[in-house]
Write a protein that holds these residues in place. Structure first.
Motif, mmCIF file in Angstrom:
data_model
loop_
_atom_site.group_PDB
_atom_site.id
_atom_site.type_symbol
_atom_site.label_atom_id
_atom_site.label_comp_id
_atom_site.label_asym_id
_atom_site.label_seq_id
_atom_site.Cartn_x
_atom_site.Cartn_y
_atom_site.Cartn_z
ATOM 1 N N LEU A 70 0.836 -1.207 0.000
ATOM 2 C CA LEU A 70 0.000 0.000 0.000
ATOM 3 C C LEU A 70 0.869 1.255 0.000
ATOM 4 O O LEU A 70 0.472 2.295 -0.530
ATOM 5 C CB LEU A 70 -0.935 0.012 1.214
ATOM 6 N N PHE A 71 2.055 1.176 0.593
ATOM 7 C CA PHE A 71 2.953 2.324 0.715
ATOM 8 C C PHE A 71 4.000 2.388 -0.393
ATOM 9 O O PHE A 71 4.491 3.467 -0.710
ATOM 10 C CB PHE A 71 3.626 2.305 2.093
ATOM 11 N N ALA A 72 4.354 1.237 -0.951
ATOM 12 C CA ALA A 72 5.357 1.175 -2.024
ATOM 13 C C ALA A 72 4.884 0.182 -3.084
ATOM 14 O O ALA A 72 5.449 -0.908 -3.236
ATOM 15 C CB ALA A 72 6.708 0.772 -1.455
ATOM 16 N N PRO A 73 3.826 0.531 -3.826
ATOM 17 C CA PRO A 73 3.225 -0.448 -4.737
ATOM 18 C C PRO A 73 4.156 -0.950 -5.839
ATOM 19 O O PRO A 73 4.139 -2.142 -6.150
ATOM 20 C CB PRO A 73 2.017 0.290 -5.317
ATOM 21 N N ALA A 74 4.969 -0.116 -6.418
ATOM 22 C CA ALA A 74 5.856 -0.561 -7.490
ATOM 23 C C ALA A 74 6.905 -1.537 -6.955
ATOM 24 O O ALA A 74 7.213 -2.550 -7.595
ATOM 25 C CB ALA A 74 6.525 0.630 -8.164
ATOM 26 N N PHE A 75 7.441 -1.258 -5.785
ATOM 27 C CA PHE A 75 8.459 -2.116 -5.193
ATOM 28 C C PHE A 75 7.907 -3.510 -4.901
ATOM 29 O O PHE A 75 8.596 -4.512 -5.078
ATOM 30 C CB PHE A 75 9.013 -1.482 -3.908
ATOM 31 N N PHE A 76 6.655 -3.586 -4.443
ATOM 32 C CA PHE A 76 6.066 -4.867 -4.060
ATOM 33 C C PHE A 76 5.264 -5.531 -5.187
ATOM 34 O O PHE A 76 4.668 -6.585 -4.984
ATOM 35 C CB PHE A 76 5.198 -4.703 -2.804
ATOM 36 N N ALA A 77 5.282 -4.955 -6.381
ATOM 37 C CA ALA A 77 4.571 -5.539 -7.525
ATOM 38 C C ALA A 77 4.965 -6.993 -7.809
ATOM 39 O O ALA A 77 4.102 -7.799 -8.173
ATOM 40 C CB ALA A 77 4.761 -4.673 -8.765
ATOM 41 N N PRO A 78 6.239 -7.382 -7.644
ATOM 42 C CA PRO A 78 6.578 -8.794 -7.886
ATOM 43 C C PRO A 78 5.769 -9.775 -7.035
ATOM 44 O O PRO A 78 5.557 -10.918 -7.434
ATOM 45 C CB PRO A 78 8.073 -8.863 -7.568
ATOM 46 N N LEU A 79 5.316 -9.343 -5.878
ATOM 47 C CA LEU A 79 4.468 -10.209 -5.051
ATOM 48 C C LEU A 79 3.210 -10.624 -5.817
ATOM 49 O O LEU A 79 2.759 -11.767 -5.709
ATOM 50 C CB LEU A 79 4.070 -9.489 -3.755
ATOM 51 N N LEU A 80 2.668 -9.710 -6.601
ATOM 52 C CA LEU A 80 1.464 -10.027 -7.378
ATOM 53 C C LEU A 80 1.768 -11.085 -8.428
ATOM 54 O O LEU A 80 0.940 -11.970 -8.678
ATOM 55 C CB LEU A 80 0.895 -8.756 -8.008
ATOM 56 N N LEU A 81 2.946 -11.026 -9.020
ATOM 57 C CA LEU A 81 3.354 -12.065 -9.975
ATOM 58 C C LEU A 81 3.506 -13.416 -9.288
ATOM 59 O O LEU A 81 3.082 -14.447 -9.825
ATOM 60 C CB LEU A 81 4.671 -11.685 -10.654
ATOM 61 N N VAL A 82 4.098 -13.424 -8.118
ATOM 62 C CA VAL A 82 4.242 -14.679 -7.360
ATOM 63 C C VAL A 82 2.864 -15.273 -7.100
ATOM 64 O O VAL A 82 2.654 -16.480 -7.270
ATOM 65 C CB VAL A 82 5.010 -14.442 -6.034
ATOM 66 N N GLN A 83 1.912 -14.422 -6.718
ATOM 67 C CA GLN A 83 0.560 -14.916 -6.464
ATOM 68 C C GLN A 83 -0.058 -15.508 -7.725
ATOM 69 O O GLN A 83 -0.690 -16.566 -7.664
ATOM 70 C CB GLN A 83 -0.331 -13.795 -5.941
ATOM 71 N N ILE A 84 0.112 -14.835 -8.849
ATOM 72 C CA ILE A 84 -0.445 -15.340 -10.110
ATOM 73 C C ILE A 84 0.118 -16.724 -10.400
ATOM 74 O O ILE A 84 -0.622 -17.651 -10.729
ATOM 75 C CB ILE A 84 -0.153 -14.370 -11.269
ATOM 76 N N PHE A 85 1.435 -16.890 -10.257
ATOM 77 C CA PHE A 85 2.067 -18.164 -10.587
ATOM 78 C C PHE A 85 1.656 -19.277 -9.634
ATOM 79 O O PHE A 85 1.262 -20.363 -10.062
ATOM 80 C CB PHE A 85 3.596 -18.023 -10.621
ATOM 81 N N TYR A 86 1.738 -19.036 -8.325
ATOM 82 C CA TYR A 86 1.452 -20.153 -7.421
ATOM 83 C C TYR A 86 -0.027 -20.501 -7.412
ATOM 84 O O TYR A 86 -0.390 -21.673 -7.312
ATOM 85 C CB TYR A 86 2.028 -19.917 -6.017
ATOM 86 N N LYS A 87 -0.881 -19.526 -7.582
ATOM 87 C CA LYS A 87 -2.321 -19.804 -7.602
ATOM 88 C C LYS A 87 -2.705 -20.540 -8.896
ATOM 89 O O LYS A 87 -3.541 -21.452 -8.872
ATOM 90 C CB LYS A 87 -3.115 -18.508 -7.443
#
Length: 130
Positions: A70-87
């Motif tokens: 929420l505070f650093a969305p660009a920095f934590f964007a890779p987390l969204l990719l990890v979620q896409i892959f593992y899900k």
């Protein structure tokens, strides 16, 4: 030449991080209970303390990183990719075979995962394009 990904509108990613938080707070709370297999996984996954703690650890880490996102969305964007892959892997390797075999499926988790697999890539593209 920089290899960094530049988001034109990283604020769009906050939607995904906020949704992660709204989804994961009650789910992580439910995973603490020894009845997690019956509640979170709707009885479709065999109860195991080790599995419960492993999943709780993963989802708690995603929750904590989403709060940071929420505070650093660009920095934590890779987390969204990890979620896409593992899900996607879980849907393909657990849910699809269970459906084909007529076995029980935790539809709450599966539906949430499917929505994330479809929506997070759209949000990532929108954030990149602005």
């Amino acid at each position: 030449m920089s290899s960094a990904v530049i988001f034109s509108n990283p604020d769009i990613l906050r939607v995904a991080f906020a949704a992660n938080i709204l989804i994961l707070v009650p789910v992580c709370w439910g995973m603490i209970a020894p009845t997690a297999a019956a509640t979170v996984f709707q009885g479709a996954v065999t109860e195991s303390a080790g599995l419960r703690v492993l999943v709780l650890s993963l989802w708690s880490a995603i929750l904590a990183a989403s709060i940071c996102g929420l505070f650093a969305p660009a920095f934590f964007a890779p987390l969204l990719l990890v979620q896409i892959f593992y899900k996607t892997l879980w849907l393909a390797l657990f849910v699809w075979p269970a459906i084909r075999a007529g076995a029980p499926v935790p539809w709450g988790v599966a539906g949430t995962f499917a929505a994330i697999v479809v929506i997070w890539p759209v949000l990532l593209v929108l954030a990149l394009r602005g």
